[in-house]
Design a protein around this motif. Structure first.
Motif, PDB file in Angstrom:
ATOM      1  N   GLU A 253       1.037  -1.826   0.113  1.00  0.00           N
ATOM      2  CA  GLU A 253      -0.295  -0.074  -0.352  1.00  0.00           C
ATOM      3  C   GLU A 253       0.908   1.423  -0.288  1.00  0.00           C
ATOM      4  O   GLU A 253       0.493   2.263  -0.835  1.00  0.00           O
ATOM      5  N   PHE A 254       1.783   1.261   0.884  1.00  0.00           N
ATOM      6  CA  PHE A 254       3.089   2.306   0.777  1.00  0.00           C
ATOM      7  C   PHE A 254       3.395   2.312  -0.680  1.00  0.00           C
ATOM      8  O   PHE A 254       3.669   3.652  -0.877  1.00  0.00           O
ATOM      9  N   TYR A 255       4.120   1.332  -1.008  1.00  0.00           N
ATOM     10  CA  TYR A 255       5.014   1.600  -2.306  1.00  0.00           C
ATOM     11  C   TYR A 255       3.781   2.180  -3.414  1.00  0.00           C
ATOM     12  O   TYR A 255       4.093   3.168  -4.068  1.00  0.00           O
ATOM     13  N   ARG A 256       2.905   1.670  -3.385  1.00  0.00           N
ATOM     14  CA  ARG A 256       1.770   2.205  -4.455  1.00  0.00           C
ATOM     15  C   ARG A 256       1.232   3.082  -4.310  1.00  0.00           C
ATOM     16  O   ARG A 256       1.247   4.522  -5.047  1.00  0.00           O
ATOM     17  N   LYS A 257       0.798   3.877  -2.927  1.00  0.00           N
ATOM     18  CA  LYS A 257       0.466   4.975  -3.393  1.00  0.00           C
ATOM     19  C   LYS A 257       1.244   6.175  -2.865  1.00  0.00           C
ATOM     20  O   LYS A 257       1.492   7.368  -3.454  1.00  0.00           O
ATOM     21  N   GLN A 258       2.522   5.825  -2.367  1.00  0.00           N
ATOM     22  CA  GLN A 258       3.647   7.003  -2.199  1.00  0.00           C
ATOM     23  C   GLN A 258       4.262   7.596  -3.456  1.00  0.00           C
ATOM     24  O   GLN A 258       5.788   7.783  -3.192  1.00  0.00           O
ATOM     25  N   THR A 259       4.410   5.777  -4.166  1.00  0.00           N
ATOM     26  CA  THR A 259       5.858   5.761  -4.725  1.00  0.00           C
ATOM     27  C   THR A 259       5.647   5.237  -6.288  1.00  0.00           C
ATOM     28  O   THR A 259       6.161   5.686  -6.937  1.00  0.00           O
ATOM     29  N   PHE A 260       4.036   4.969  -6.333  1.00  0.00           N
ATOM     30  CA  PHE A 260       3.211   5.265  -7.630  1.00  0.00           C
ATOM     31  C   PHE A 260       4.749   3.789  -8.050  1.00  0.00           C
ATOM     32  O   PHE A 260       4.819   3.407  -9.409  1.00  0.00           O
ATOM     33  N   SER A 261       4.863   2.550  -7.465  1.00  0.00           N
ATOM     34  CA  SER A 261       5.995   1.396  -7.407  1.00  0.00           C
ATOM     35  C   SER A 261       5.272   0.157  -6.944  1.00  0.00           C
ATOM     36  O   SER A 261       3.888   0.309  -6.290  1.00  0.00           O
ATOM     37  N   LYS A 262       6.209  -0.972  -6.867  1.00  0.00           N
ATOM     38  CA  LYS A 262       5.216  -1.749  -6.123  1.00  0.00           C
ATOM     39  C   LYS A 262       6.633  -1.954  -5.315  1.00  0.00           C
ATOM     40  O   LYS A 262       7.557  -2.384  -5.984  1.00  0.00           O
ATOM     41  N   LEU A 263       6.674  -3.195  -4.407  1.00  0.00           N
ATOM     42  CA  LEU A 263       6.853  -3.487  -3.274  1.00  0.00           C
ATOM     43  C   LEU A 263       7.630  -4.540  -4.046  1.00  0.00           C
ATOM     44  O   LEU A 263       9.078  -4.792  -3.761  1.00  0.00           O
ATOM     45  N   GLU A 264       6.470  -5.167  -4.691  1.00  0.00           N
ATOM     46  CA  GLU A 264       7.733  -7.739  -4.676  1.00  0.00           C
ATOM     47  C   GLU A 264       8.401  -7.232  -5.349  1.00  0.00           C
ATOM     48  O   GLU A 264       9.917  -7.657  -5.376  1.00  0.00           O
ATOM     49  N   PRO A 265       8.783  -6.538  -6.558  1.00  0.00           N
ATOM     50  CA  PRO A 265       9.916  -6.494  -7.808  1.00  0.00           C
ATOM     51  C   PRO A 265      10.918  -5.672  -7.563  1.00  0.00           C
ATOM     52  O   PRO A 265      12.361  -6.214  -7.816  1.00  0.00           O
ATOM     53  N   ILE A 266      11.059  -4.983  -6.219  1.00  0.00           N
ATOM     54  CA  ILE A 266      11.973  -4.741  -5.386  1.00  0.00           C
ATOM     55  C   ILE A 266      12.963  -6.156  -4.548  1.00  0.00           C
ATOM     56  O   ILE A 266      13.544  -5.819  -4.388  1.00  0.00           O
TER      57      ILE A 266
END
Ligand code: SF4
Length: 344
Positions: A192-205
């Motif tokens: 949720e943080f990655y999506r809303k605040q960075t416009f990206s996704k956690l999993e690939p990182i």
């Protein structure tokens, strides 16, 4: 006014898509780019059905920073690192601390024009053992990273990437081939943080981090910028540390750093020092051997302690090294080996 197309670098990592569009496969955003348009990062552009890297060879400027500023605490301490970035970024962090660059499109007047050879020679002339591609995300100029790193290796100069790790498996394999070290931002630990605040996704990182650890020799450290009431809960910190320990082991240095209000997040206060010291205590109690706090003055929180005899082996204040008790990569007091790269 854009440069003539024959002077631009054709990009790697793309394929033709439907309706004359191009699919960029450099990062997991997988932009579909129409003719005459650029991707989300601003600097990869579809010109007449080919993708070009507009940021190739176009730094916004150069600086020599202490390597501790990247932050890297276990990589050639006390040395200067030639640092540059370009315009653009493949993430959209609302709290970006470098947004004047990351949110800029390429400015032909202000951007410099340099070759990979010139970057390496600049590092050499200034006696820097390493070059950092930093400030925005080096992923988006992967072609330039590859060319610099190839030449730098021949000159015994290291290349360091300061990145969010948002990159596809195909591209990272090529881009990191001659890279010595990285600092990877682990910006939070919820999707949720990655999506809303960075416009990206956690999993690939997380996938990139596991790949760096298990399939490369790249030395890397992690940075987690703590933002009040966004990603600073004790639960999130514990979950992150648990994942690090289970997937990367206990020797990857972790930096908790303070946020200052910037860009689209000016409604938050600066991170209190106590948030960082508490996070560090949790991480170290859970078993992370090297944990630091940054963007604040805190001698103890910025010191490397030998995990074996507990001697303060590298005492730092902000980005300055005050005491250095290492013999090559070992603790001078007990001889315990400290993870990292301590000599060129
Ligand atoms: S590198 Fe840029 S153009 Fe390519 S997918 Fe990522 S954001 Fe889009």
């Amino acid at each position: 006014m854009l440069e003539k197309v024959e002077n631009l670098k054709e990009a790697l990592w793309w394929q033709l898509d439907k309706n004359d569009k191009i699919l960029c496969t450099l990062c997991p955003r997988f932009c579909h780019i129409g003719k005459g348009q650029a991707g989300f990062c601003f600097i990869r552009k579809n010109i007449d059905g080919k993708l070009y890297s507009l940021g190739y060879g176009r730094p916004t400027g150069f600086a020599i920073d202490p390597v501790e500023k990247k932050p890297l605490n276990h990589f050639l301490p006390k040395t200067g690192i030639l640092s540059f970035g370009t315009a653009g970024c493949n993430l959209g962090c609302r709290f970006c601390q470098n947004w004047h660059m990351s949110k800029a499109t390429l400015d032909n007047k202000k951007s410099l024009k340099v070759t990979a050879e010139q970057v390496v020679m600049l590092a050499k002339q200034h006696g820097c053992p390493s070059i950092a591609i930093t400030y925005n995300d080096p992923t988006i100029i992967g072609e330039f990273v590859i060319d610099i790193a190839k030449i730098a290796k021949e000159e015994n100069i290291h290349v360091v990437l300061v990145t969010a790790g948002y990159i596809t498996p195909t591209a990272r394999k090529e881009i990191y081939k001659n890279v010595s070290a990285a600092n990877v931002d682990l910006k939070g630990f919820t999707d949720e943080f990655y999506r809303k605040q960075t416009f990206s996704k956690l999993e690939p990182i997380l996938d990139t981090l596991k790949w760096l650890k298990h399939e490369t020799n790249v030395w890397f450290e992690l940075t987690n910028l703590k933002i009040p009431n966004e990603n600073d809960s004790l639960e999130e910190t514990k979950e992150m540390c648990d994942w690090i320990l289970n997937n990367l082991g206990d020797e990857v240095p972790l930096h908790f750093t303070a946020f200052h209000p910037d860009f689209k997040m000016t409604d938050k206060k600066r991170t209190p020092t106590e948030t960082l010291t508490t996070a560090r205590e949790i991480a170290m109690k859970m078993g992370i051997k090297y944990c630091y706090i940054g963007n604040v003055h805190d001698l103890s929180g910025q010191t490397t302690y030998c995990p074996s005899c507990k001697t303060a082996i590298i005492v730092r204040d902000w980005h300055s090294v005050l005491t250095y008790n290492m013999e090559k990569n070992k603790c001078r007091n007990c001889g315990h080996e400290i993870a990292g790269i301590f000599s060129p």
